[in-house]
Write a protein that holds these residues in place. Sequence first.
Motif, PDB file in Angstrom:
ATOM      1  N   ASP A  81      -4.617   1.017  -5.561  1.00 42.19           N
ATOM      2  CA  ASP A  81      -6.050   0.951  -5.854  1.00 42.19           C
ATOM      3  C   ASP A  81      -6.568  -0.469  -5.685  1.00 42.19           C
ATOM      4  O   ASP A  81      -7.712  -0.681  -5.283  1.00 42.19           O
ATOM      5  CB  ASP A  81      -6.320   1.411  -7.293  1.00 42.19           C
ATOM      6  CG  ASP A  81      -5.871   2.836  -7.536  1.00 42.19           C
ATOM      7  OD1 ASP A  81      -6.205   3.707  -6.705  1.00 42.19           O
ATOM      8  OD2 ASP A  81      -5.170   3.073  -8.538  1.00 42.19           O
ATOM      9  N   HIS A 138      -9.071   0.515  -0.765  1.00 42.33           N
ATOM     10  CA  HIS A 138      -8.543  -0.288  -1.860  1.00 42.33           C
ATOM     11  C   HIS A 138      -9.325  -1.595  -2.006  1.00 42.33           C
ATOM     12  O   HIS A 138      -9.950  -2.079  -1.068  1.00 42.33           O
ATOM     13  CB  HIS A 138      -7.058  -0.597  -1.629  1.00 42.33           C
ATOM     14  CG  HIS A 138      -6.773  -1.159  -0.275  1.00 42.33           C
ATOM     15  ND1 HIS A 138      -6.488  -0.365   0.812  1.00 42.33           N
ATOM     16  CD2 HIS A 138      -6.751  -2.439   0.183  1.00 42.33           C
ATOM     17  CE1 HIS A 138      -6.297  -1.119   1.878  1.00 42.33           C
ATOM     18  NE2 HIS A 138      -6.451  -2.386   1.522  1.00 42.33           N
ATOM     19  N   LEU A 157       0.834  -1.194   0.000  1.00 42.07           N
ATOM     20  CA  LEU A 157       0.000   0.000   0.000  1.00 42.07           C
ATOM     21  C   LEU A 157       0.871   1.248   0.000  1.00 42.07           C
ATOM     22  O   LEU A 157       2.002   1.225   0.492  1.00 42.07           O
ATOM     23  CB  LEU A 157      -0.920  -0.016   1.224  1.00 42.07           C
ATOM     24  CG  LEU A 157      -1.907  -1.193   1.272  1.00 42.07           C
ATOM     25  CD1 LEU A 157      -2.665  -1.197   2.590  1.00 42.07           C
ATOM     26  CD2 LEU A 157      -2.873  -1.142   0.094  1.00 42.07           C
TER      27      LEU A 157
END
Length: 235
Positions: free
Chosen positions: A41, A64, A38
Amino acid sequence: MQIAVVGAGRAGTAFNLALTRAGHHVRLVHHDELADALPADLVLLCVPDGAIPEVAAALPVGEHVVAHVAGSLGLDELAPHARRALLHPLAALPEAEVGAARLVGARYSVAGDEAVRALAESLRGTAVSVEPARRAAYHAAAAVAANHTVALLGHVEALARAAGLELADYLGLVAQAVEDVATLGVDRALTGPASRNDVATIDKHLEAIPASERPTYVALARAAFDIAERRRATV
C-alpha cells in the motif's frame, strides 16, 4: 497497512520495528532489491537523500503511495509517482531499538498523500505541515536541535577535560538548561556571564581554555549576548 520499507540503515530499521509493533504488515528491503518492495500500500524510502530520486524512479508506478523520510526534500524527488508523500520524524534515530521507541509519539512533518498522516497517527504521533519554501529552514532547525547539540556537547567535553573533569559531570547542568528553556522560554532561561554582561569573566574563560576551543566559545558567547540584549530590550 501493507508497507515496504526500503533501506536497512538506522532510519529504515527503526521504522521497520516501530511500524511492525504498531500492527502494520512490514517488509524491510534493501535499495537494490526493489522487486521485493511490491505489492504494498505504501513504499517508505529510508535511503540517503541523494539516492531518493533514483530509487523512486526505479520503482514501478502504480496505485501505491511512495513516500520518503528526508527532512529537507519535498515531493518532486518522487517523480514519476502520482501518489507521493513525505514523513519526516523530529526524532534522533541512532540505532534500531532506540529509534523505534522514539518514533512512537514523535512529531512528524508530513506532506502529500493523506496515507502518511494515518501512518503518523498509528504511531501515536503528531503530524505538522511545513510550507515547501520553508522546508530547508525547517530541516536546518532540526539539524541544530539534534546534530549541533551533539557538537556543542563535544565542546563541553573538551572544556571539561581541560578542567580535569568529564562530560558526565556537566550533563545534569545540560538537562537543567533544557528544562528551563521548555518551561521559561529561551530569553528567560539564559543565565551566566553573558546574561549579566560580565565581559571580564568571559575574558578569563578565553585565557583558560584550549586555543582550539576558543572560536566555538566566542561564537556561542556572542549568541548568548544577543539573547541577553533581546531580553533587556523587552523589559
